[in-house]
Motif scaffolding. Structure first.
Motif, PDB file in Angstrom:
ATOM      1  N   GLU A 163       0.135  -3.294   4.564  1.00 39.57           N
ATOM      2  CA  GLU A 163      -1.053  -2.491   4.747  1.00 39.57           C
ATOM      3  C   GLU A 163      -1.155  -1.776   6.308  1.00 39.57           C
ATOM      4  OE1 GLU A 163      -3.750  -0.625   3.846  1.00 39.57           O
ATOM      5  OE2 GLU A 163      -4.082  -1.428   1.890  1.00 39.57           O
ATOM      6  N   ASP A 164      -1.600  -0.383   6.222  1.00 41.49           N
ATOM      7  CA  ASP A 164      -1.772   0.251   7.280  1.00 41.49           C
ATOM      8  C   ASP A 164      -3.210   0.519   7.746  1.00 41.49           C
ATOM      9  OD1 ASP A 164      -2.281   2.164   5.412  1.00 41.49           O
ATOM     10  OD2 ASP A 164      -1.968   3.874   6.837  1.00 41.49           O
TER      11      ASP A 164
ATOM     12  N   ASP B 241      -0.017   5.044   0.552  1.00 44.45           N
ATOM     13  CA  ASP B 241      -0.152   6.108   1.701  1.00 44.45           C
ATOM     14  C   ASP B 241      -0.157   5.514   3.285  1.00 44.45           C
ATOM     15  OD1 ASP B 241      -0.810   8.229  -0.157  1.00 44.45           O
ATOM     16  OD2 ASP B 241      -2.826   7.242  -0.229  1.00 44.45           O
ATOM     17  N   GLY B 242       0.817   5.789   3.925  1.00 42.88           N
ATOM     18  CA  GLY B 242       0.994   5.295   5.277  1.00 42.88           C
ATOM     19  C   GLY B 242       1.747   4.135   5.533  1.00 42.88           C
TER      20      GLY B 242
ATOM     21  N   ASP C 122       0.847  -1.254   0.138  1.00 42.62           N
ATOM     22  CA  ASP C 122       0.042   0.048   0.045  1.00 42.62           C
ATOM     23  C   ASP C 122       0.748   1.280   0.068  1.00 42.62           C
ATOM     24  OD1 ASP C 122      -2.328   1.879   0.359  1.00 42.62           O
ATOM     25  OD2 ASP C 122      -1.552   1.824   2.348  1.00 42.62           O
TER      26      ASP C 122
END
Ligand code: BG6
Ligand code: MG
Length: 221
Positions: free
Chosen positions: A169-170, A10-11, A8
């Protein structure tokens, strides 16, 4: 064996999650008089722009006309993009680029799996576009996480079966999407916010003592 990694954006790789948060917070205040908190923001992580706008309207208890709905999304995006344009390679999260480089050196193929339509811009501004063999983002898929479409698309682009890929993933929606797609997943964040993962770390710089350490990947079934 782990042959592919899907990140992922973003983040996980870049520090843009706070820019999304600040832009939604501003829209929530200016349009609906709502105090949008970090806890509210958990529902927005990983979710595409339109779905976020729907959640915001639901939180405000408001139904907007089609035009206003589109105007709200455009405004939020303008505020977000203004900040992204100021990004530099310094905004890559600690250890993220090194981790991807080390995984690639072990023969692992790497892709992006992001809901964002601004993905290419962020990759360019932060100088990490060249680290990835494939980019599946909000411009090529239509279904929002937790639908697995974006990760299945990334695995296909890498030429690998989902079972050979690990997703980083966040967002809870993203972890759910990875599992729905038959992939293992590493949560990036805190166990207080996330569930349903195979591994968890506070950031990609904290994986050295785990089975996801690049030098151990060959032995991880
Ligand atoms: C995800 C973010 O990566 O992209 C979400 O976690 C965001 O918060 C989504 O809403 C869509 O991004 P964009 O840039 O297309 O508005
Ligand atoms: Mg994210």
């Amino acid at each position: 064996m782990i042959r592919g990694m899907i990140f992922d954006l973003d983040g996980v790789l870049v520090d843009t999650a706070r820019f999304h948060y600040l832009a939604w917070k501003r829209l929530a205040r200016e349009w609906f008089g709502l105090d949008f908190t970090p806890a509210d923001n958990e529902r927005f992580k990983g979710v595409n722009r339109e779905a976020c706008m729907r959640i915001l309207c639901e939180m405000a208890g408001r139904t907007l006309s089609e035009e206003d709905f589109a105007r709200g999304m455009a405004l939020k995006n303008d505020w977000y993009v203004q900040r992204v344009r100021e990004m530099t390679p310094e905004d890559v999260l600690p250890g993220a680029a090194d981790y991807v480089r080390a995984a690639r050196a072990q023969g692992v193929r790497c892709a992006i799996g992001s809901a964002s339509k601004n993905c290419r811009l962020v990759l360019e501004r932060t100088g990490i576009a060249g680290l990835f063999d494939a980019v599946a983002d909000g411009t090529v898929v239509t279904r929002a996480k937790p639908d697995p479409e974006v990760f299945l698309c990334a695995a296909r682009m890498l030429g690998l079966p989902p079972a050979d890929c690990v997703v980083f993933e966040d967002a809870q929606a993203g972890l759910d999407a990875a599992r729905a797609g038959g992939m293992r997943c590493c949560a990036v964040g805190s166990p207080a916010d996330l569930t349903g993962y195979d591994w968890i770390c506070s950031g990609l710089n904290a994986l050295s003592d785990t089975p996801l350490a690049p030098e151990r990947l060959q032995d991880t079934p």
